[in-house]
Design a protein around this motif. Structure first.
Motif, PDB file in Angstrom:
ATOM      1  N   TYR A 101      42.329  32.358 -15.897  1.00  0.00           N
ATOM      2  CA  TYR A 101      42.023  30.968 -16.268  1.00  0.00           C
ATOM      3  C   TYR A 101      42.291  30.027 -15.102  1.00  0.00           C
ATOM      4  O   TYR A 101      41.401  29.337 -14.633  1.00  0.00           O
ATOM      5  CB  TYR A 101      42.846  30.573 -17.488  1.00  0.00           C
ATOM      6  CG  TYR A 101      42.547  29.186 -17.993  1.00  0.00           C
ATOM      7  CD1 TYR A 101      41.283  28.860 -18.477  1.00  0.00           C
ATOM      8  CD2 TYR A 101      43.523  28.199 -17.992  1.00  0.00           C
ATOM      9  CE1 TYR A 101      40.995  27.587 -18.945  1.00  0.00           C
ATOM     10  CE2 TYR A 101      43.255  26.920 -18.463  1.00  0.00           C
ATOM     11  CZ  TYR A 101      41.989  26.620 -18.942  1.00  0.00           C
ATOM     12  OH  TYR A 101      41.704  25.355 -19.399  1.00  0.00           O
ATOM     13  N   ARG A 102      43.532  30.023 -14.617  1.00  0.00           N
ATOM     14  CA  ARG A 102      43.871  29.215 -13.446  1.00  0.00           C
ATOM     15  C   ARG A 102      45.215  29.667 -12.889  1.00  0.00           C
ATOM     16  O   ARG A 102      45.953  30.413 -13.538  1.00  0.00           O
ATOM     17  CB  ARG A 102      43.906  27.720 -13.777  1.00  0.00           C
ATOM     18  CG  ARG A 102      45.026  27.310 -14.736  1.00  0.00           C
ATOM     19  CD  ARG A 102      45.037  25.796 -14.930  1.00  0.00           C
ATOM     20  NE  ARG A 102      46.073  25.381 -15.853  1.00  0.00           N
ATOM     21  CZ  ARG A 102      47.344  25.153 -15.531  1.00  0.00           C
ATOM     22  NH1 ARG A 102      47.742  25.307 -14.272  1.00  0.00           N
ATOM     23  NH2 ARG A 102      48.210  24.764 -16.443  1.00  0.00           N
ATOM     24  N   THR A 103      45.521  29.202 -11.701  1.00  0.00           N
ATOM     25  CA  THR A 103      46.805  29.488 -11.067  1.00  0.00           C
ATOM     26  C   THR A 103      47.796  28.376 -11.392  1.00  0.00           C
ATOM     27  O   THR A 103      47.425  27.199 -11.355  1.00  0.00           O
ATOM     28  CB  THR A 103      46.637  29.583  -9.538  1.00  0.00           C
ATOM     29  OG1 THR A 103      45.702  30.618  -9.236  1.00  0.00           O
ATOM     30  CG2 THR A 103      47.960  29.889  -8.859  1.00  0.00           C
ATOM     31  N   PRO A 104      49.042  28.700 -11.717  1.00  0.00           N
ATOM     32  CA  PRO A 104      50.030  27.634 -11.941  1.00  0.00           C
ATOM     33  C   PRO A 104      50.229  26.788 -10.686  1.00  0.00           C
ATOM     34  O   PRO A 104      50.111  27.272  -9.561  1.00  0.00           O
ATOM     35  CB  PRO A 104      51.315  28.402 -12.285  1.00  0.00           C
ATOM     36  CG  PRO A 104      50.859  29.742 -12.761  1.00  0.00           C
ATOM     37  CD  PRO A 104      49.617  30.037 -11.970  1.00  0.00           C
ATOM     38  N   SER A 105      50.526  25.530 -10.892  1.00  0.00           N
ATOM     39  CA  SER A 105      50.859  24.646  -9.776  1.00  0.00           C
ATOM     40  C   SER A 105      52.295  24.919  -9.331  1.00  0.00           C
ATOM     41  O   SER A 105      53.062  25.588 -10.044  1.00  0.00           O
ATOM     42  CB  SER A 105      50.718  23.187 -10.219  1.00  0.00           C
ATOM     43  OG  SER A 105      51.768  22.854 -11.134  1.00  0.00           O
ATOM     44  N   PRO A 106      52.697  24.413  -8.157  1.00  0.00           N
ATOM     45  CA  PRO A 106      54.089  24.605  -7.739  1.00  0.00           C
ATOM     46  C   PRO A 106      55.101  24.118  -8.769  1.00  0.00           C
ATOM     47  O   PRO A 106      56.118  24.780  -9.009  1.00  0.00           O
ATOM     48  CB  PRO A 106      54.163  23.792  -6.441  1.00  0.00           C
ATOM     49  CG  PRO A 106      52.776  23.862  -5.890  1.00  0.00           C
ATOM     50  CD  PRO A 106      51.885  23.801  -7.090  1.00  0.00           C
ATOM     51  N   LEU A 107      54.834  22.969  -9.390  1.00  0.00           N
ATOM     52  CA  LEU A 107      55.746  22.480 -10.428  1.00  0.00           C
ATOM     53  C   LEU A 107      55.805  23.443 -11.601  1.00  0.00           C
ATOM     54  O   LEU A 107      56.877  23.713 -12.162  1.00  0.00           O
ATOM     55  CB  LEU A 107      55.303  21.101 -10.917  1.00  0.00           C
ATOM     56  CG  LEU A 107      55.937  19.872 -10.268  1.00  0.00           C
ATOM     57  CD1 LEU A 107      55.418  18.607 -10.921  1.00  0.00           C
ATOM     58  CD2 LEU A 107      57.453  19.928 -10.344  1.00  0.00           C
ATOM     59  N   GLU A 108      54.653  23.972 -11.973  1.00  0.00           N
ATOM     60  CA  GLU A 108      54.615  24.902 -13.103  1.00  0.00           C
ATOM     61  C   GLU A 108      55.381  26.180 -12.792  1.00  0.00           C
ATOM     62  O   GLU A 108      56.033  26.749 -13.685  1.00  0.00           O
ATOM     63  CB  GLU A 108      53.162  25.187 -13.492  1.00  0.00           C
ATOM     64  CG  GLU A 108      52.484  23.975 -14.118  1.00  0.00           C
ATOM     65  CD  GLU A 108      51.017  24.184 -14.413  1.00  0.00           C
ATOM     66  OE1 GLU A 108      50.466  23.442 -15.248  1.00  0.00           O
ATOM     67  OE2 GLU A 108      50.398  25.090 -13.808  1.00  0.00           O
TER      68      GLU A 108
END
Length: 425
Positions: free
Chosen positions: A31-38
């Motif tokens: 679906y997508r890659t987590p962001s650094p915050l995530e």
């Protein structure tokens, strides 16, 4: 030999991530890659609690049919795939898979909870495992003679605005209306990378707390207390910051006072990008002196927004977050104890005002909403978290704090003082 083994193992993990297959239909489910915050929110999970969870309550009178609500949750998740994800992959190749569990619903009787505090509130802080559990969980709670709907979403997949968007869609479906859905996968990191980011306007650290209570440094976790306030909501965020700044100095003497205000970065999204339920939150950091007035606070907030200071916390080196060990994002008991004993923090507190939330958006047949309120994120290294939302002429205000800094009675007493001081402005 050991080095080659690590290299082969890393490439194997990479290959698994690239060839992710949904076992149910043998199709790609990336679906997508987590962001650094995530990635940092994922790392915050502990064996017995998930502190980084959005928790919103819809409080009302009447009845909501459990089966109709379950059907509405499933339909809302179908058009908001970001709410039905599961974490897959390993190390820096972790990703969100949109074939994860659908939102789950349970019904709870909570006769010992009055709806005004974290005391005896069910489900708060319970673990949500990003690899195993539904990352959107809903509880239909019967308490204090009313109905409370508790929506919990892991902060690693969504922020407060994204969660409330999903809640709106659930109630639209319950009313027989078409849901809005969410088509975008954009995160705060995507926005920060494509926008010009100003330098940090403040330096964190060495900040006064607000509360003056007997400390219990070894106690872990956070608690909150809520109250209703019927004063003038004009310049409300400025009023909160001004009042809390005054109380910090009255309770702890002269010193540095700095507040963080979460800011929705979706204002930077283009019209054709739709709405994203992913994390899209930045922050405004505002330092105030003993001489700062309410009008100056309000002007500073407006100026900071115009200068895009809500993007300033994001730095290029944060992209390495996905490769870092989870322990690096968590504070040890020893460091928390030292922090509370010294009484100086990265910031004085976090302030979040949702404005008028529009009760009609949470109305459905046989159910009349009374208020919407959130529970603070359980950040033990922030000395206070104050959140609020307005419903007509009444504002629901909650105050959250680490258990190490305040008992429930302390928070009750502080809420009375805060209400009085706000009325005096």
């Amino acid at each position: 030999m050991a080095a080659w083994y690590r290299i082969l193992k890393a490439w194997y993990s990479f290959w698994i991530a690239l060839t992710a297959v949904d076992n149910n239909n043998d199709t790609m489910s990336f679906y997508r890659t987590p962001s650094p915050l995530e990635f940092s929110y994922i790392a915050s999970d502990l064996p017995d609690t998930s502190p980084m969870v959005n928790q919103f309550f819809v409080h009302g009178a009447g009845h909501i049919d459990r089966q109709q609500l379950q059907d509405a949750l499933i339909k809302a998740a179908e058009v908001n795939p970001g709410m039905r994800t599961r974490l897959k992959g390993f190390w820096g190749w972790r990703y969100w898979d949109d074939a994860g569990p659908l939102p789950v619903l349970e019904e709870i009787d909570a006769p010992d909870w009055d709806g005004m505090s974290s005391e005896n509130c069910p489900r708060l802080g319970e673990v949500i495992d990003p690899r195993k559990d539904a990352l959107c969980q809903v509880s239909l709670i019967h308490a204090a003679g009313d109905v409370f709907l508790l929506f919990r979403t892991h902060h690693a997949i969504s922020d407060g605005r994204g969660t409330v968007h999903f809640m709106h869609d659930v109630f639209r479906i319950l009313r027989g209306e078409a849901p809005m859905g969410s088509t975008s996968k954009i995160t705060e990191w995507d926005i920060a990378l494509r926008e010009e980011r100003p330098p940090r306007p403040v330096v964190e650290g060495g900040c006064l707390p607000v509360l003056k209570c007997e400390k219990h440094p070894g106690e872990r976790g956070c608690r909150w207390q809520r109250f209703y306030w019927d004063g003038d909501q004009n310049r409300f965020t400025a009023k909160l910051i001004f009042t809390l700044g005054q109380l910090a100095r009255e309770n702890h003497g002269d010193g540095k006072v700095l507040f963080r205000i979460p800011a929705d970065l979706r204002r930077y999204m283009k019209e054709d990008e739709g709405f994203s339920v992913a994390n899209c939150t930045g922050a405004l950091d505002l330092e105030i002196t003993a001489e700062t007035t309410m009008n100056q606070i309000r002007s500073s907030i407006v100026k900071a927004m115009r200068q895009k200071e809500d993007l300033s916390p994001f730095k290029e080196d944060q992209k390495i977050a996905k490769w870092l060990p989870g322990a690096m994002f968590r504070q040890s008991d020893e460091s928390l104890n030292k922090l509370h004993a010294e009484g100086r923090y990265r910031m004085t507190g976090v302030i979040s005002y949702m404005g008028d939330v529009g009760e009609e958006l949470f109305r459905c047949p046989d159910f009349t909403p009374k208020s919407l309120f959130g529970a603070p994120i359980a950040l033990e290294n922030r000395p206070i978290f104050v959140g609020a939302s307005t419903h007509g002429n009444v504002t629901s205000i909650f105050v959250g704090a680490p258990k190490a800094l305040a008992s429930q009675q302390d928070l009750q007493a502080f809420c009375a003082v805060l209400a009085e001081r706000l009325h005096a402005l």
